[in-house]
Scaffold this motif. Structure first.
Motif, PDB file in Angstrom:
ATOM      1  N   GLY A  47       0.783  -1.226   0.000  1.00 18.24           N
ATOM      2  CA  GLY A  47       0.000   0.000   0.000  1.00 18.24           C
ATOM      3  C   GLY A  47       0.813   1.273   0.000  1.00 18.24           C
ATOM      4  N   ALA A  48       2.122   1.182  -0.292  1.00 19.10           N
ATOM      5  CA  ALA A  48       3.004   2.345  -0.129  1.00 19.10           C
ATOM      6  C   ALA A  48       3.409   2.975  -1.461  1.00 19.10           C
ATOM      7  N   PHE A  49       3.553   4.288  -1.435  1.00 12.87           N
ATOM      8  CA  PHE A  49       4.220   5.029  -2.500  1.00 12.87           C
ATOM      9  C   PHE A  49       5.687   5.078  -2.090  1.00 12.87           C
ATOM     10  N   VAL A  50       6.554   4.357  -2.799  1.00 15.57           N
ATOM     11  CA  VAL A  50       7.940   4.165  -2.371  1.00 15.57           C
ATOM     12  C   VAL A  50       8.868   5.124  -3.114  1.00 15.57           C
ATOM     13  N   LEU A  51       9.691   5.858  -2.368  1.00 22.01           N
ATOM     14  CA  LEU A  51      10.757   6.671  -2.936  1.00 22.01           C
ATOM     15  C   LEU A  51      12.056   5.905  -2.745  1.00 22.01           C
ATOM     16  N   LEU A  52      12.635   5.421  -3.824  1.00 21.82           N
ATOM     17  CA  LEU A  52      13.872   4.647  -3.747  1.00 21.82           C
ATOM     18  C   LEU A  52      15.048   5.603  -3.926  1.00 21.82           C
ATOM     19  N   ILE A  53      15.758   5.877  -2.842  1.00 23.40           N
ATOM     20  CA  ILE A  53      16.826   6.871  -2.871  1.00 23.40           C
ATOM     21  C   ILE A  53      18.190   6.182  -2.842  1.00 23.40           C
ATOM     22  N   GLY A  54      19.205   6.933  -3.172  1.00 20.07           N
ATOM     23  CA  GLY A  54      20.575   6.434  -3.070  1.00 20.07           C
ATOM     24  C   GLY A  54      21.063   5.709  -4.313  1.00 20.07           C
ATOM     25  N   VAL A  55      20.186   5.423  -5.276  1.00 18.47           N
ATOM     26  CA  VAL A  55      20.573   4.746  -6.519  1.00 18.47           C
ATOM     27  C   VAL A  55      19.768   5.335  -7.665  1.00 18.47           C
ATOM     28  N   ARG A  56      20.238   5.112  -8.874  1.00 22.26           N
ATOM     29  CA  ARG A  56      19.485   5.543 -10.051  1.00 22.26           C
ATOM     30  C   ARG A  56      19.806   4.611 -11.224  1.00 22.26           C
ATOM     31  N   GLY A  57      18.883   4.588 -12.185  1.00 25.47           N
ATOM     32  CA  GLY A  57      19.106   3.780 -13.380  1.00 25.47           C
ATOM     33  C   GLY A  57      19.209   2.298 -13.074  1.00 25.47           C
ATOM     34  N   ARG A  58      20.105   1.601 -13.804  1.00 27.48           N
ATOM     35  CA  ARG A  58      20.251   0.148 -13.673  1.00 27.48           C
ATOM     36  C   ARG A  58      20.679  -0.286 -12.274  1.00 27.48           C
ATOM     37  N   SER A  59      21.384   0.587 -11.562  1.00 28.09           N
ATOM     38  CA  SER A  59      21.860   0.215 -10.220  1.00 28.09           C
ATOM     39  C   SER A  59      20.712   0.054  -9.221  1.00 28.09           C
ATOM     40  N   ALA A  60      19.489   0.429  -9.638  1.00 26.66           N
ATOM     41  CA  ALA A  60      18.348   0.281  -8.743  1.00 26.66           C
ATOM     42  C   ALA A  60      17.773  -1.127  -8.765  1.00 26.66           C
ATOM     43  N   LEU A  61      18.184  -1.965  -9.725  1.00 31.42           N
ATOM     44  CA  LEU A  61      17.573  -3.291  -9.889  1.00 31.42           C
ATOM     45  C   LEU A  61      17.632  -4.167  -8.639  1.00 31.42           C
ATOM     46  N   PRO A  62      18.787  -4.310  -7.959  1.00 29.27           N
ATOM     47  CA  PRO A  62      18.809  -5.169  -6.762  1.00 29.27           C
ATOM     48  C   PRO A  62      17.811  -4.717  -5.696  1.00 29.27           C
TER      49      PRO A  62
END
Length: 531
Positions: A47-62
């Motif tokens: 149920g969350a709107f997630v802000l994934l910080i600290g990475v961008r682009g392909r490095s976000a996959l893991p």
């Protein structure tokens, strides 16, 4: 909290800020927001709107793969669409939407917009907003006074407020601000260094040396206590040549002020009580007693009032309201360092400091030192030139209303003086009494008819009389100031005496003339100010 859709959030975003490249499956609704660090091992995205910080682009996959163990409705990631093509396919299979955020966009802005949509304002959130505003002001003022970067955390290391972000902050501080809490690896490092053990065992500032190998600059911190309960911490990170000699003093004041704000919020006191504490205490004994009881302030010990004003020019500047707020924040930190129970607020447009619980009635030198510290730092850090009136010490808080008028009169004298910026009643006692006499005279409707006509209709004689009295009835000095021959001054004074029937060498007649002249001078100043 209430359920919203990703479109509700998108509708509030600035043009070019972000784009939805993958919609959530089945029109999933959002019930909360979540900031996920790329290093987090597990995150509940339900149920969350997630802000994934600290990475961008392909490095976000893991990190995205870990999030999909409990898929959120939508994830916001920075990068270009080409860089996130694999992420798009991964999320499509899980039914999770993908919000592509412009790499130059500010995470804080996105978080603020999302919070406004997901958490509609309520009384509780209004109180929390006021708390955050107060804490951010404390952080900013503390940073200015110590030339450092400041972060205020709660007991669980969640970031509550911080000073303006600059290029001089290290990686720990950047990560803490983005994620609103210190990264786990840094928390463990600080624990290994013994920082938290030392912080929990003292109410004094604690130094944490720099560790360049871990990307950490030198820090100094203090624990926020409520009794024996830990409410949080204030962390200062040096940004230049290290900390100055007064950093401990400032930090103790900041801690006292911040602890009071956190305690007030925890007790859920009403907003109005927070706003008018000064006015309530100064209104009379009954209100002062009620305030003392609710604030747990000693009411039976000596107390004092300090009023701080700024010049008329500064008060009329475009940023006057901002300066008043900054001055109050600065004063509150110094006052809390002097006496933790001190109360700071606005009173009739000036900054007021009530200092209760004094040890004795002989506290005037210390109070004067407090006022001088506030004035000095306001000149240095705020670019204003305040003046502070230190009122008489009263035997208890319930009688502090009795010195309001004399402290206001002292402040008025200071505002027209260029000799000093801080004073007690002893410095202007004669002037205060004279102003009181003029004020009482002005409130009367009876005037000396002959002198009133002269002052209104003969500008030359009126000006001569004014300078004659300013020269302490010295004809030679009056003539020198007016660039006239002494005989001319003698003639004009004799004429004024003949026309009015007043003998200016007689103390009683001299007082009558002086009151009329002072009233006329005050009226001229008011008319000049109003143009």
């Amino acid at each position: 909290m209430t359920a919203v859709t990703v479109d509700d959030i998108l509708s509030d975003l600035p043009l070019g800020f972000a784009s939805l490249i993958l919609r959530p499956a089945n029109g999933s609704t959002i019930e909360r927001f979540l900031i996920a660090d790329a290093e987090d091992e597990t995150s509940d995205g339900d149920g969350a709107f997630v802000l994934l910080i600290g990475v961008r682009g392909r490095s976000a996959l893991p990190a995205l793969r870990r999030l999909l163990q409990n898929p959120p409705p939508v994830v916001a990631v920075k990068g270009s669409r080409d860089e996130l093509s694999e992420a798009e396919e991964l999320l499509r299979g899980a039914g999770t939407g993908l919000l592509l955020v412009n790499p130059a966009a500010d995470w804080d802005r996105l978080l603020s917009i999302a919070k406004d949509r997901i958490q509609p304002r309520s009384y509780q959130s209004e109180v929390l907003t006021l708390l955050e505003e107060d804490l951010f002001a404390v952080a900013q003022t503390t940073a200015r006074l110590t030339s450092s970067h400041v972060v205020i955390e709660d007991a669980a290391n969640k970031v509550l407020a911080y000073s303006t972000v600059s290029n001089d902050i290290d990686e720990l501080r950047k990560a803490s601000i983005l994620a609103r809490r210190g990264p786990r690896k840094y928390e463990l490092l600080l624990k290994d260094l013994g920082a938290y053990r030392e912080l929990h065992g003292t109410r004094l500032p604690v130094r944490v040396p720099a560790r360049p190998q871990d990307g950490l600059r030198e820090r100094v911190a203090i624990t926020l206590f409520a009794g024996d309960r830990i409410m949080g911490y204030i962390w200062l990170q040096e940004t230049g040549d290290g900390f100055g000699p007064d950093v401990d003093h400032v930090l103790k004041g900041s801690a006292a002020r911040t602890s009071a704000e956190l305690i007030r919020y925890r007790n859920q006191q009403s907003v109005h009580m927070r706003e008018d504490r000064i006015a309530r205490i100064l209104s009379g004994p009954a209100e002062a007693a009620a305030s003392a009881h609710s604030e747990k302030i000693p009411a039976d010990r000596p107390a004092a009032l300090i009023l701080i004003g700024i010049s008329d020019v500064e008060a009329q500047a475009d940023d006057a309201a901002l300066k008043h707020g900054e001055l109050a924040n600065l004063a509150s930190i110094h006052a809390a360092a002097y006496k933790a129970s001190a109360i700071v607020g606005q009173f009739k447009g000036d900054t007021a400091v009530i200092v209760p619980g004094l040890q004795s009635a002989a506290a005037e030198p210390g109070l004067r030192g407090l006022a001088e510290s506030i004035a000095r730092d306001a000149r240095k850090h705020l670019g204003i030139t305040p003046f502070a009136a230190v009122g008489p010490v009263v035997p208890d808080l319930l009688s502090i209303h009795s010195i309001t008028r004399i402290t206001e009169a002292l402040l008025s004298c200071l505002g027209r003086s260029s000799q000093t910026s801080v004073a007690t009643v002893d410095d202007f006692e004669g002037e205060i009494l004279f102003r009181e006499a003029v004020q009482n005279f002005s409130s009367s409707t009876f005037r000396h008819r002959g002198l009133s006509i002269l002052l209104q209709e003969d500008a030359e004689l009126a000006e001569t009389l004014r300078i004659y009295f300013e020269s302490s009835l010295d004809v030679a000095e009056c003539a020198q100031r007016m660039k006239l021959h002494k005989n001319t001054v003698y003639y004009r004074i004799s004429k004024a005496s003949r026309v009015t029937g007043l003998e200016f060498g007689n103390p009683r007649d001299s007082l009558v003339a002086l009151l009329h002249i002072q009233e006329r001078a005050g009226t001229s100043i008011q008319q000049s100010d109003g143009k």
